[in-house]
Motif scaffolding. Structure first.
Motif, PDB file in Angstrom:
ATOM      1  N   UNK A  90       0.999  -1.725  -0.117  1.00 59.94           N
ATOM      2  CA  UNK A  90      -0.171   0.248  -0.107  1.00 59.94           C
ATOM      3  C   UNK A  90       1.179   0.965   0.212  1.00 59.94           C
ATOM      4  N   UNK A  91       0.596   2.431  -0.656  1.00 62.58           N
ATOM      5  CA  UNK A  91       1.120   3.901  -0.922  1.00 62.58           C
ATOM      6  C   UNK A  91       0.176   5.129  -0.270  1.00 62.58           C
ATOM      7  N   UNK A  92       0.984   5.476  -0.054  1.00 60.21           N
ATOM      8  CA  UNK A  92       0.746   6.605   0.177  1.00 60.21           C
ATOM      9  C   UNK A  92       1.653   8.499  -0.018  1.00 60.21           C
ATOM     10  N   UNK A  93       0.669   8.683  -1.165  1.00 59.56           N
ATOM     11  CA  UNK A  93       2.099  10.316  -1.908  1.00 59.56           C
ATOM     12  C   UNK A  93       1.600  10.702  -0.697  1.00 59.56           C
ATOM     13  N   UNK A  94       3.007  11.577  -0.872  1.00 56.85           N
ATOM     14  CA  UNK A  94       3.143  13.390   0.224  1.00 56.85           C
ATOM     15  C   UNK A  94       3.495  14.359  -0.344  1.00 56.85           C
ATOM     16  N   UNK A  95       3.957  14.462  -1.579  1.00 53.52           N
ATOM     17  CA  UNK A  95       4.597  15.403  -2.421  1.00 53.52           C
ATOM     18  C   UNK A  95       5.311  15.110  -3.437  1.00 53.52           C
ATOM     19  N   UNK A  96       4.946  16.100  -4.660  1.00 51.35           N
ATOM     20  CA  UNK A  96       5.340  15.975  -5.961  1.00 51.35           C
ATOM     21  C   UNK A  96       6.920  17.320  -5.623  1.00 51.35           C
ATOM     22  N   UNK A  97       7.447  16.846  -6.370  1.00 50.26           N
ATOM     23  CA  UNK A  97       9.279  17.281  -6.653  1.00 50.26           C
ATOM     24  C   UNK A  97       9.399  17.681  -8.180  1.00 50.26           C
ATOM     25  N   UNK A  98       9.674  18.447  -8.981  1.00 54.74           N
ATOM     26  CA  UNK A  98      10.712  18.806  -9.778  1.00 54.74           C
ATOM     27  C   UNK A  98      11.785  17.976  -9.780  1.00 54.74           C
ATOM     28  N   UNK A  99      11.461  17.502 -11.529  1.00 54.91           N
ATOM     29  CA  UNK A  99      12.671  16.668 -12.619  1.00 54.91           C
ATOM     30  C   UNK A  99      13.981  18.350 -12.577  1.00 54.91           C
ATOM     31  N   UNK A 100      15.247  18.069 -12.559  1.00 53.77           N
ATOM     32  CA  UNK A 100      16.000  18.990 -13.244  1.00 53.77           C
ATOM     33  C   UNK A 100      16.790  18.566 -13.877  1.00 53.77           C
ATOM     34  N   UNK A 101      17.876  19.153 -14.753  1.00 57.22           N
ATOM     35  CA  UNK A 101      19.416  19.074 -15.398  1.00 57.22           C
ATOM     36  C   UNK A 101      19.978  18.908 -14.486  1.00 57.22           C
ATOM     37  N   UNK A 102      21.526  18.682 -14.305  1.00 59.52           N
ATOM     38  CA  UNK A 102      22.326  19.256 -13.945  1.00 59.52           C
ATOM     39  C   UNK A 102      23.152  19.362 -15.173  1.00 59.52           C
ATOM     40  N   UNK A 103      24.411  20.665 -14.796  1.00 52.36           N
ATOM     41  CA  UNK A 103      25.436  20.506 -16.182  1.00 52.36           C
ATOM     42  C   UNK A 103      26.423  21.164 -15.725  1.00 52.36           C
ATOM     43  N   UNK A 112      17.163  24.087  -2.797  1.00 52.53           N
ATOM     44  CA  UNK A 112      17.951  22.895  -3.468  1.00 52.53           C
ATOM     45  C   UNK A 112      18.997  23.741  -3.818  1.00 52.53           C
ATOM     46  N   UNK A 113      20.731  23.498  -3.436  1.00 55.37           N
ATOM     47  CA  UNK A 113      21.434  24.622  -4.365  1.00 55.37           C
ATOM     48  C   UNK A 113      22.487  23.878  -5.337  1.00 55.37           C
ATOM     49  N   UNK A 114      22.427  24.080  -6.437  1.00 57.36           N
ATOM     50  CA  UNK A 114      23.405  23.095  -6.773  1.00 57.36           C
ATOM     51  C   UNK A 114      25.138  23.511  -6.267  1.00 57.36           C
ATOM     52  N   UNK A 115      26.006  22.151  -6.452  1.00 53.68           N
ATOM     53  CA  UNK A 115      27.493  22.913  -5.864  1.00 53.68           C
ATOM     54  C   UNK A 115      27.996  24.066  -7.267  1.00 53.68           C
ATOM     55  N   UNK A 116      29.516  24.442  -6.366  1.00 54.31           N
ATOM     56  CA  UNK A 116      30.149  25.468  -7.124  1.00 54.31           C
ATOM     57  C   UNK A 116      29.946  25.627  -8.778  1.00 54.31           C
ATOM     58  N   UNK A 117      30.044  24.261  -9.095  1.00 50.80           N
ATOM     59  CA  UNK A 117      30.801  24.245 -10.766  1.00 50.80           C
ATOM     60  C   UNK A 117      29.830  23.586 -11.491  1.00 50.80           C
ATOM     61  N   UNK A 118      28.328  23.554 -10.544  1.00 51.25           N
ATOM     62  CA  UNK A 118      27.020  23.251 -11.262  1.00 51.25           C
ATOM     63  C   UNK A 118      26.474  23.996 -11.747  1.00 51.25           C
ATOM     64  N   UNK A 119      25.401  24.021 -12.673  1.00 57.00           N
ATOM     65  CA  UNK A 119      23.747  24.355 -12.829  1.00 57.00           C
ATOM     66  C   UNK A 119      23.070  23.479 -13.154  1.00 57.00           C
ATOM     67  N   UNK A 120      21.620  24.376 -12.872  1.00 54.80           N
ATOM     68  CA  UNK A 120      20.458  23.460 -12.225  1.00 54.80           C
ATOM     69  C   UNK A 120      20.115  24.090 -14.072  1.00 54.80           C
ATOM     70  N   UNK A 121      18.994  23.002 -14.740  1.00 56.54           N
ATOM     71  CA  UNK A 121      18.405  23.738 -15.746  1.00 56.54           C
ATOM     72  C   UNK A 121      16.864  23.044 -15.757  1.00 56.54           C
ATOM     73  N   UNK A 122      15.901  24.344 -15.542  1.00 55.28           N
ATOM     74  CA  UNK A 122      13.918  23.834 -15.378  1.00 55.28           C
ATOM     75  C   UNK A 122      13.699  22.362 -16.279  1.00 55.28           C
ATOM     76  N   UNK A 123      12.901  21.683 -15.724  1.00 57.21           N
ATOM     77  CA  UNK A 123      12.995  20.940 -16.322  1.00 57.21           C
ATOM     78  C   UNK A 123      10.697  21.680 -16.720  1.00 57.21           C
ATOM     79  N   UNK A 124      10.245  22.280 -16.243  1.00 57.69           N
ATOM     80  CA  UNK A 124       8.868  22.367 -16.111  1.00 57.69           C
ATOM     81  C   UNK A 124       8.411  22.263 -16.561  1.00 57.69           C
ATOM     82  N   UNK A 125       8.145  21.555 -17.901  1.00 56.40           N
ATOM     83  CA  UNK A 125       7.043  21.180 -18.714  1.00 56.40           C
ATOM     84  C   UNK A 125       6.699  19.463 -18.441  1.00 56.40           C
ATOM     85  N   UNK A 126       7.561  18.849 -17.807  1.00 56.01           N
ATOM     86  CA  UNK A 126       8.202  17.204 -17.549  1.00 56.01           C
ATOM     87  C   UNK A 126       7.558  17.171 -16.302  1.00 56.01           C
ATOM     88  N   UNK A 127       6.518  15.829 -16.613  1.00 57.18           N
ATOM     89  CA  UNK A 127       5.832  15.651 -14.569  1.00 57.18           C
ATOM     90  C   UNK A 127       6.568  15.478 -13.820  1.00 57.18           C
TER      91      UNK A 127
END
Length: 310
Positions: A154-167, A244-259
């Motif tokens: 049995x499962x109980x959903x709690x929260x939704x979290x967005x996907x991101x890409x790290x470059x 969330x803060x990526x490490x200094x050598x990385x950047x995060x790209x949003x995936x706002x259109x993804x589930x």
């Protein structure tokens, strides 16, 4: 008679066939192994216990099943009663970062109502957590949920979290959409295994875009994703959380259109009082975080997993 053979026969008879039994046995075992063990049981008894196709118990099989069924069906009840006779215990499965950074605060609130209990923590992926739940080796599992959960869970959903890409910070990419316009994405995708919900949700988003991009480096932790992207091995796929803060050598790209992925809690069978208390505390925390994010007007649902991905 071998007790393990009887256990396998119990599952076969209960679920109506060997294939169905394998899907419901609470530990890993392959169909040929079950068939072989059942054959040994039939050999020791000198009779067939059931017809394979279509499945039907023989008179002897029916008699044996009715004899052993009460024993196997009451095992979990007995085990729970024996556990409750001693100090309560709480057994939890979750990814390492959740056990380290998220759970301690929640357990403090549980301890306020259950001052003395034995605590067992299991570092586990989603697949491992499901196996532990079905074997009744843990009471609750915190994990990312997919559309389907295994039978008996049995499962109980709690929260939704967005996907991101790290470059890498030196990458010329400024938006994820730049990748989807290419005829072919050359960069290696660094992500969790293909069985992980993060990978599944990402691929669904790619399918809607008509884009093919498959995992090139599979890892088992968020830390490894960051390390390999920082070392120039490719682009990382992970989950973003408020703060969330990526490490200094990385950047995060949003995936706002993804589930978004869904983090939740799972269990199998009847919960003990202390496990129900933890479930209630997790639900309360989720409601608090949803209310906070509602005030900010953010698209994603916030979570106190603010230091890590579950």
């Amino acid at each position: 008679m071998n007790i393990h053979h009887l256990e396998l026969f119990y599952f076969v008879a209960k679920h109506g066939g060997i294939a169905a039994a394998v899907r419901n046995i609470p530990y890993g075992i392959q169909q040929p192994a079950v068939s072989g063990q059942i054959a040994k049981l039939e050999e020791s008894l000198g009779t067939k216990l059931f017809q394979r196709r279509p499945f039907a118990l023989s008179p002897t099989g029916t008699e044996l099943f009715e004899f052993i069924r009460p024993f196997f069906e009451k095992l979990d009840v007995l085990a729970e009663r024996l556990r409750q006779n001693s100090s309560p215990q709480l057994r939890i499965a979750a990814p390492a970062i959740v056990l380290h950074d998220y759970l301690p605060q929640i357990l403090q609130r549980v301890r306020a109502k259950f001052p003395a209990f034995r605590l067992y923590l299991h570092e586990a992926t989603r697949t491992d957590a499901e196996r532990l739940l079905l074997a009744r080796d843990v009471d609750l599992a915190i994990m990312l949920l997919d559309k389907k959960s295994r039978a008996g869970i049995q499962v109980k959903p709690l929260l939704e979290l967005p996907l991101i890409l790290l470059v890498h910070k030196k990458s010329k990419l400024t938006r994820a959409g730049e990748l989807w316009k290419r005829d072919k994405i050359e960069e290696t995708l660094v992500c969790f295994s293909r069985s992980d919900p993060v990978h599944s949700y990402f691929q669904r988003g790619l399918d809607r875009l008509g884009v093919e991009w498959f995992c090139g480096i599979e890892v088992t932790s968020e830390r490894l994703i960051q390390q390999y992207v920082a070392s120039g091995y490719g682009i990382g796929l992970t989950v973003a959380v408020p703060g969330f803060k990526p490490p200094p050598q990385l950047r995060a790209l949003s995936l706002s259109d993804f589930p978004p992925v869904v983090v939740g809690v799972a269990w199998s069978g009847k919960l003990s009082d202390i496990a129900r208390q933890l479930l209630a505390e997790l639900d309360t925390e989720a409601e608090t975080q949803r209310a906070r994010i509602g005030k900010t007007g953010s698209r994603s649902v916030a979570t106190s997993f603010s230091r890590a991905r579950p």
